[in-house]
Structures are given as structure tokens and as C-alpha cells.
Design a protein around this motif. Structure first.
Motif, PDB file in Angstrom:
ATOM      1  N   ILE A   1       0.835  -1.203   0.000  1.00  0.00           N
ATOM      2  CA  ILE A   1       0.000   0.000   0.000  1.00  0.00           C
ATOM      3  C   ILE A   1       0.869   1.252   0.000  1.00  0.00           C
ATOM      4  CG2 ILE A   1      -1.890  -1.214   1.135  1.00  0.00           C
ATOM      5  CD1 ILE A   1      -1.297   0.333   3.647  1.00  0.00           C
ATOM      6  N   ASP A   2       0.301   2.330  -0.547  1.00  0.00           N
ATOM      7  CA  ASP A   2       1.045   3.588  -0.618  1.00  0.00           C
ATOM      8  C   ASP A   2       0.081   4.761  -0.599  1.00  0.00           C
ATOM      9  OD1 ASP A   2      -0.073   3.301  -3.116  1.00  0.00           O
ATOM     10  OD2 ASP A   2       1.761   3.657  -4.224  1.00  0.00           O
ATOM     11  N   GLY A   3       0.635   5.951  -0.608  1.00  0.00           N
ATOM     12  CA  GLY A   3      -0.159   7.171  -0.681  1.00  0.00           C
ATOM     13  C   GLY A   3      -1.016   7.419   0.547  1.00  0.00           C
ATOM     14  N   GLU A   4      -2.205   7.954   0.296  1.00  0.00           N
ATOM     15  CA  GLU A   4      -3.125   8.295   1.383  1.00  0.00           C
ATOM     16  C   GLU A   4      -3.503   7.076   2.207  1.00  0.00           C
ATOM     17  OE1 GLU A   4      -6.522  10.937   0.462  1.00  0.00           O
ATOM     18  OE2 GLU A   4      -5.669  10.927  -1.556  1.00  0.00           O
ATOM     19  N   GLU A   5      -3.643   5.955   1.533  1.00  0.00           N
ATOM     20  CA  GLU A   5      -4.013   4.722   2.230  1.00  0.00           C
ATOM     21  C   GLU A   5      -2.940   4.341   3.241  1.00  0.00           C
ATOM     22  OE1 GLU A   5      -5.346   0.133   1.223  1.00  0.00           O
ATOM     23  OE2 GLU A   5      -4.509   1.384  -0.368  1.00  0.00           O
ATOM     24  N   ALA A   6      -1.676   4.475   2.861  1.00  0.00           N
ATOM     25  CA  ALA A   6      -0.574   4.139   3.767  1.00  0.00           C
ATOM     26  C   ALA A   6      -0.565   5.059   4.976  1.00  0.00           C
ATOM     27  CB  ALA A   6       0.755   4.219   3.031  1.00  0.00           C
ATOM     28  N   VAL A   7      -0.790   6.337   4.760  1.00  0.00           N
ATOM     29  CA  VAL A   7      -0.825   7.285   5.872  1.00  0.00           C
ATOM     30  C   VAL A   7      -1.975   6.949   6.823  1.00  0.00           C
ATOM     31  CG1 VAL A   7      -1.195   9.712   6.474  1.00  0.00           C
ATOM     32  CG2 VAL A   7       0.261   9.130   4.539  1.00  0.00           C
ATOM     33  N   TYR A   8      -3.124   6.642   6.251  1.00  0.00           N
ATOM     34  CA  TYR A   8      -4.293   6.327   7.070  1.00  0.00           C
ATOM     35  C   TYR A   8      -4.081   5.053   7.889  1.00  0.00           C
ATOM     36  CZ  TYR A   8      -9.093   5.523   8.422  1.00  0.00           C
ATOM     37  OH  TYR A   8     -10.236   5.310   9.161  1.00  0.00           O
ATOM     38  N   VAL A   9      -3.594   4.013   7.239  1.00  0.00           N
ATOM     39  CA  VAL A   9      -3.399   2.738   7.932  1.00  0.00           C
ATOM     40  C   VAL A   9      -2.275   2.852   8.957  1.00  0.00           C
ATOM     41  CG1 VAL A   9      -2.780   0.306   7.614  1.00  0.00           C
ATOM     42  CG2 VAL A   9      -4.371   1.395   6.031  1.00  0.00           C
TER      43      VAL A   9
ATOM     44  N   ARG B   1      -9.298  -8.277   2.332  1.00  0.00           N
ATOM     45  CA  ARG B   1     -10.542  -7.525   2.121  1.00  0.00           C
ATOM     46  C   ARG B   1     -10.379  -6.254   1.302  1.00  0.00           C
ATOM     47  NH1 ARG B   1     -13.892  -7.786   7.790  1.00  0.00           N
ATOM     48  NH2 ARG B   1     -13.899 -10.047   7.973  1.00  0.00           N
ATOM     49  N   ARG B   2      -9.201  -5.683   1.260  1.00  0.00           N
ATOM     50  CA  ARG B   2      -9.020  -4.402   0.569  1.00  0.00           C
ATOM     51  C   ARG B   2      -9.094  -4.589  -0.943  1.00  0.00           C
ATOM     52  NH1 ARG B   2      -3.872  -3.367  -1.711  1.00  0.00           N
ATOM     53  NH2 ARG B   2      -4.208  -1.122  -1.686  1.00  0.00           N
ATOM     54  N   LYS B   3      -9.402  -3.507  -1.626  1.00  0.00           N
ATOM     55  CA  LYS B   3      -9.451  -3.520  -3.091  1.00  0.00           C
ATOM     56  C   LYS B   3      -8.273  -2.713  -3.623  1.00  0.00           C
ATOM     57  CE  LYS B   3     -13.358  -5.664  -3.071  1.00  0.00           C
ATOM     58  NZ  LYS B   3     -13.338  -7.084  -3.077  1.00  0.00           N
ATOM     59  N   ASP B   4      -7.550  -3.316  -4.546  1.00  0.00           N
ATOM     60  CA  ASP B   4      -6.418  -2.655  -5.171  1.00  0.00           C
ATOM     61  C   ASP B   4      -6.938  -1.608  -6.155  1.00  0.00           C
ATOM     62  OD1 ASP B   4      -3.976  -1.969  -6.217  1.00  0.00           O
ATOM     63  OD2 ASP B   4      -3.595  -3.906  -7.156  1.00  0.00           O
ATOM     64  N   PRO B   5      -6.433  -0.381  -6.099  1.00  0.00           N
ATOM     65  CA  PRO B   5      -6.887   0.649  -7.035  1.00  0.00           C
ATOM     66  C   PRO B   5      -6.708   0.256  -8.502  1.00  0.00           C
ATOM     67  CG  PRO B   5      -5.605   1.648  -5.284  1.00  0.00           C
ATOM     68  CD  PRO B   5      -5.504   0.169  -5.114  1.00  0.00           C
ATOM     69  N   GLN B   6      -5.710  -0.566  -8.803  1.00  0.00           N
ATOM     70  CA  GLN B   6      -5.497  -0.999 -10.186  1.00  0.00           C
ATOM     71  C   GLN B   6      -6.635  -1.885 -10.681  1.00  0.00           C
ATOM     72  OE1 GLN B   6      -3.107   0.419 -11.954  1.00  0.00           O
ATOM     73  NE2 GLN B   6      -2.602   1.507 -10.074  1.00  0.00           N
ATOM     74  N   ILE B   7      -7.196  -2.695  -9.798  1.00  0.00           N
ATOM     75  CA  ILE B   7      -8.348  -3.531 -10.173  1.00  0.00           C
ATOM     76  C   ILE B   7      -9.553  -2.644 -10.449  1.00  0.00           C
ATOM     77  CG2 ILE B   7      -9.949  -5.323  -9.362  1.00  0.00           C
ATOM     78  CD1 ILE B   7      -7.142  -6.364 -10.056  1.00  0.00           C
ATOM     79  N   VAL B   8      -9.731  -1.620  -9.628  1.00  0.00           N
ATOM     80  CA  VAL B   8     -10.834  -0.678  -9.852  1.00  0.00           C
ATOM     81  C   VAL B   8     -10.655   0.013 -11.200  1.00  0.00           C
ATOM     82  CG1 VAL B   8     -11.978   1.392  -8.976  1.00  0.00           C
ATOM     83  CG2 VAL B   8     -11.189  -0.348  -7.376  1.00  0.00           C
ATOM     84  N   LEU B   9      -9.434   0.419 -11.507  1.00  0.00           N
ATOM     85  CA  LEU B   9      -9.148   1.074 -12.783  1.00  0.00           C
ATOM     86  C   LEU B   9      -9.438   0.142 -13.960  1.00  0.00           C
ATOM     87  CD1 LEU B   9      -7.998   3.435 -14.455  1.00  0.00           C
ATOM     88  CD2 LEU B   9      -5.734   2.413 -14.094  1.00  0.00           C
ATOM     89  N   ILE B  10      -8.975  -1.081 -13.887  1.00  0.00           N
ATOM     90  CA  ILE B  10      -9.175  -2.033 -14.986  1.00  0.00           C
ATOM     91  C   ILE B  10     -10.656  -2.310 -15.213  1.00  0.00           C
ATOM     92  CG2 ILE B  10      -8.809  -4.447 -15.670  1.00  0.00           C
ATOM     93  CD1 ILE B  10      -6.019  -4.172 -14.294  1.00  0.00           C
ATOM     94  N   THR B  11     -11.396  -2.536 -14.137  1.00  0.00           N
ATOM     95  CA  THR B  11     -12.829  -2.810 -14.306  1.00  0.00           C
ATOM     96  C   THR B  11     -13.578  -1.573 -14.785  1.00  0.00           C
ATOM     97  OG1 THR B  11     -13.204  -2.447 -11.937  1.00  0.00           O
ATOM     98  CG2 THR B  11     -12.915  -4.735 -12.677  1.00  0.00           C
ATOM     99  N   CYS B  12     -13.108  -0.413 -14.418  1.00  0.00           N
ATOM    100  CA  CYS B  12     -13.725   0.824 -14.900  1.00  0.00           C
ATOM    101  C   CYS B  12     -13.468   1.000 -16.399  1.00  0.00           C
ATOM    102  CB  CYS B  12     -13.181   2.006 -14.105  1.00  0.00           C
ATOM    103  SG  CYS B  12     -14.118   3.514 -14.306  1.00  0.00           S
ATOM    104  N   ILE B  13     -12.258   0.707 -16.841  1.00  0.00           N
ATOM    105  CA  ILE B  13     -11.950   0.781 -18.269  1.00  0.00           C
ATOM    106  C   ILE B  13     -12.791  -0.228 -19.050  1.00  0.00           C
ATOM    107  CG2 ILE B  13     -10.153   0.317 -19.996  1.00  0.00           C
ATOM    108  CD1 ILE B  13      -8.144   1.536 -17.984  1.00  0.00           C
ATOM    109  N   LEU B  14     -12.938  -1.424 -18.496  1.00  0.00           N
ATOM    110  CA  LEU B  14     -13.791  -2.419 -19.149  1.00  0.00           C
ATOM    111  C   LEU B  14     -15.237  -1.926 -19.249  1.00  0.00           C
ATOM    112  CD1 LEU B  14     -12.448  -5.750 -17.621  1.00  0.00           C
ATOM    113  CD2 LEU B  14     -12.122  -4.891 -19.935  1.00  0.00           C
ATOM    114  N   GLY B  15     -15.634  -1.096 -18.283  1.00  0.00           N
ATOM    115  CA  GLY B  15     -16.979  -0.525 -18.308  1.00  0.00           C
ATOM    116  C   GLY B  15     -17.217   0.402 -19.482  1.00  0.00           C
ATOM    117  N   LEU B  16     -16.161   0.946 -20.021  1.00  0.00           N
ATOM    118  CA  LEU B  16     -16.307   1.791 -21.214  1.00  0.00           C
ATOM    119  C   LEU B  16     -16.666   0.964 -22.443  1.00  0.00           C
ATOM    120  CD1 LEU B  16     -13.280   4.222 -20.850  1.00  0.00           C
ATOM    121  CD2 LEU B  16     -15.696   4.805 -20.648  1.00  0.00           C
ATOM    122  N   PHE B  17     -16.227  -0.294 -22.473  1.00  0.00           N
ATOM    123  CA  PHE B  17     -16.393  -1.122 -23.665  1.00  0.00           C
ATOM    124  C   PHE B  17     -17.364  -2.283 -23.488  1.00  0.00           C
ATOM    125  CE2 PHE B  17     -12.077   0.654 -23.660  1.00  0.00           C
ATOM    126  CZ  PHE B  17     -12.199   1.471 -24.770  1.00  0.00           C
ATOM    127  N   LEU B  18     -17.511  -2.785 -22.271  1.00  0.00           N
ATOM    128  CA  LEU B  18     -18.356  -3.954 -22.057  1.00  0.00           C
ATOM    129  C   LEU B  18     -19.554  -3.602 -21.172  1.00  0.00           C
ATOM    130  CD1 LEU B  18     -15.583  -6.647 -21.563  1.00  0.00           C
ATOM    131  CD2 LEU B  18     -16.987  -6.265 -23.581  1.00  0.00           C
TER     132      LEU B  18
END
Length: 114
Positions: A11-19, A41-58
Motif C-alpha cells: 500500500i502507498d499514498g493516502e491509504e498508507a498514511v491512514y493505515v 478484504r481491501r481492493k487494489d486501485p489498479q483492479i478498480v481502474l481495470i474494471t472501470c476501463i472495461l466498463g467503457l467497452f463492455l
């Protein structure tokens, strides 16, 4: 005092500071339990990005379903990501969406191990 990067180096960024703030008063045993549960339990931001990009096409809204935002996910599915505008906005804010979800998960896990 437990060090965050010993337990959750991914983890990095804001999430790292918070945790890290949650880690401050944990013993090593508590930190280890927290890290094991939180990592699953946490969700990786890259997975969110990939599924969001797929939402543009699928199928739009899968990223919202992954983030446990069932109502918004169904709305995105039926409206094509609110005519793709919502999906584009989520593409820009994918890190914030993931952090918001992960913050809630961290609080929940912290209350479980306390």
C-alpha cells in the motif's frame, strides 16, 4: 509499535498514511492479524481502474459492484454508466473510490481485532 511497511508493503499514498495511524498503538500480534485480514478484504486501485476501463467497452458499473456499491452498480449497468459520463468521472477518481472503500474496511478490521 508496529511498522506498516513490515506488514503491508503493497500500500502507498493516502491509504498508507491512514493505515499507519491505525497501526500506531497496535502490538506486533495485532498488527499481524490486521494485515492478514485487511490484505484479503481491501481492493487494489489498479483492479478498480481495470474494471472501470472495461466498463467503457463492455458492462459499465462492475467497478461499483466490486466496491460494494450495489445500487450505483445496478444504476450504471442499466444506464450505460450514466451515458458513460459517470464511468469517465470514475476513471479519473478511481484512486479515491478505492481509498474510500479501503478506509471503511480498515476501520472494520480495526474494530474486529481490538
Amino acid at each position: 509499535m508496529a511498522k506498516l511497511y513490515d506488514y503491508l508493503p503493497e500500500i502507498d499514498g493516502e491509504e498508507a498514511v491512514y493505515v499507519q495511524r491505525l497501526f500506531e498503538d497496535m502490538t506486533k500480534e495485532q498488527a499481524s492479524k490486521f494485515a492478514n485480514i485487511y490484505r484479503t478484504r481491501r481492493k487494489d486501485p489498479q483492479i478498480v481502474l481495470i474494471t472501470c476501463i472495461l466498463g467503457l467497452f463492455l458492462i459499465a458499473g462492475v467497478h461499483r459492484l466490486i466496491l460494494n456499491q450495489i445500487g450505483m452498480g445496478i444504476l450504471y449497468i442499466f444506464t450505460g454508466g450514466l451515458c458513460l459520463i459517470g464511468t469517465v468521472v470514475d476513471l479519473i477518481n478511481y484512486k479515491d473510490l478505492a481509498f474510500e472503500y479501503n478506509r471503511e474496511v480498515a476501520q472494520e478490521v480495526r474494530s474486529l481485532i481490538a
